[in-house]
Design a protein around this motif. Structure first.
Motif, PDB file in Angstrom:
ATOM      1  N   SER A 107      67.047 -42.388  41.780  1.00 37.76           N
ATOM      2  CA  SER A 107      66.195 -42.238  40.603  1.00 37.76           C
ATOM      3  C   SER A 107      64.987 -41.392  40.954  1.00 37.76           C
ATOM      4  N   LYS A 108      64.251 -40.976  39.937  1.00 38.27           N
ATOM      5  CA  LYS A 108      63.066 -40.143  40.186  1.00 38.27           C
ATOM      6  C   LYS A 108      62.008 -40.923  40.959  1.00 38.27           C
ATOM      7  N   GLN A 109      61.886 -42.232  40.702  1.00 39.56           N
ATOM      8  CA  GLN A 109      60.902 -43.020  41.434  1.00 39.56           C
ATOM      9  C   GLN A 109      61.266 -43.154  42.911  1.00 39.56           C
ATOM     10  N   ASP A 110      62.538 -43.272  43.216  1.00 38.96           N
ATOM     11  CA  ASP A 110      62.982 -43.369  44.613  1.00 38.96           C
ATOM     12  C   ASP A 110      62.558 -42.156  45.430  1.00 38.96           C
ATOM     13  N   ALA A 111      62.354 -41.043  44.759  1.00 35.83           N
ATOM     14  CA  ALA A 111      62.089 -39.796  45.472  1.00 35.83           C
ATOM     15  C   ALA A 111      60.807 -39.832  46.297  1.00 35.83           C
ATOM     16  N   VAL A 112      59.850 -40.690  45.952  1.00 37.23           N
ATOM     17  CA  VAL A 112      58.585 -40.707  46.709  1.00 37.23           C
ATOM     18  C   VAL A 112      58.687 -41.574  47.961  1.00 37.23           C
ATOM     19  N   GLY A 113      59.786 -42.274  48.137  1.00 37.40           N
ATOM     20  CA  GLY A 113      59.936 -43.166  49.279  1.00 37.40           C
ATOM     21  C   GLY A 113      59.646 -42.513  50.623  1.00 37.40           C
ATOM     22  N   PRO A 114      60.244 -41.349  50.934  1.00 38.30           N
ATOM     23  CA  PRO A 114      59.998 -40.714  52.230  1.00 38.30           C
ATOM     24  C   PRO A 114      58.531 -40.392  52.471  1.00 38.30           C
TER      25      PRO A 114
END
Length: 218
Positions: A60-67
């Motif tokens: 998802s788009k929110q998952d993208a900030v994880g790294p």
């Protein structure tokens, strides 16, 4: 025989770099437009990758900030790992956190301000908050063996886990508190200042192993 893990391959380094590029793009858009007004397509376009590449790495788009959030946790955990076995956890943790949250260079200031923008955006987005909490939970789990090595057999597993949990929450609470203010990245009210204050409160008497503390009271 060396116990060090093998260095990442060129493919792994390229994959990590692409993920970080996407994370930077997502963070910029979330901070300026908000998660709700941002699409995965826009994040992919900003990062210079195809949409299928985006979904190859993130659900998802929110998952993208994880790294991006993971980088900070990895940094201070690596600093803590340099402390010698047997060192008191309080001072070792405080030194690692102060170094990790210091802003001697413009890039460090930018990284903290980016985190501030993400946490502000997360206030109104449950999915983004879930990513933040997941990163903190994963960081706590990875911190346990680092604390155990630091304890050098002088602390029970329960106490090791408590220290890991307290340290993780100290940094999380400090960053969340700072993100709700206009305080600078250095000095009073900064992330480093708040994190050290939280560590002192949460760790309390944990600088002394339980057995030694009982012996002193006896």
């Amino acid at each position: 025989m060396s116990t060090e893990p093998p260095p990442p391959s060129l493919t792994e380094r390229r994959k990590a770099a692409t993920q970080l590029d996407i994370a930077h793009a997502a963070a910029e858009l979330f901070a300026t437009r908000g998660p709700e007004a941002t699409t995965a397509e826009e994040i992919a376009r900003r990062a210079g990758v195809a949409l299928r590449t985006f979904y190859r790495y993130f659900r998802s788009k929110q998952d993208a900030v994880g790294p991006l959030l993971t980088v900070g946790a990895d940094s201070w955990r690596a600093l803590l790992a340099q402390a010698p076995p047997g060192a008191a956890p309080g001072p070792a943790l405080r030194q690692a956190v102060e170094e990790a949250l210091a802003t001697p260079a413009p890039q460090a200031v930018e990284a903290l301000l980016r985190t501030r923008g993400l946490l502000r955006a997360a206030a109104d987005d449950p999915a983004l908050r879930a990513v933040w909490y997941r990163v903190n939970q994963e960081s706590e789990e990875l911190l346990v063996p680092v604390i155990a090595r630091l304890a050098d057999g002088r602390r029970e597993p329960l106490e090791v886990r408590l220290i890991a949990a307290a340290a993780t929450d100290a940094i999380r609470i400090a960053l969340e508190t700072w993100s709700g203010t206009e305080a600078p990245t250095e000095g009073p009210g900064s992330p480093a200042d708040l994190a050290v204050r939280c560590l002192r409160r949460l760790l309390g008497g944990m600088d002394t192993p339980e057995g030694e503390d009982d012996a002193r009271r006896g």
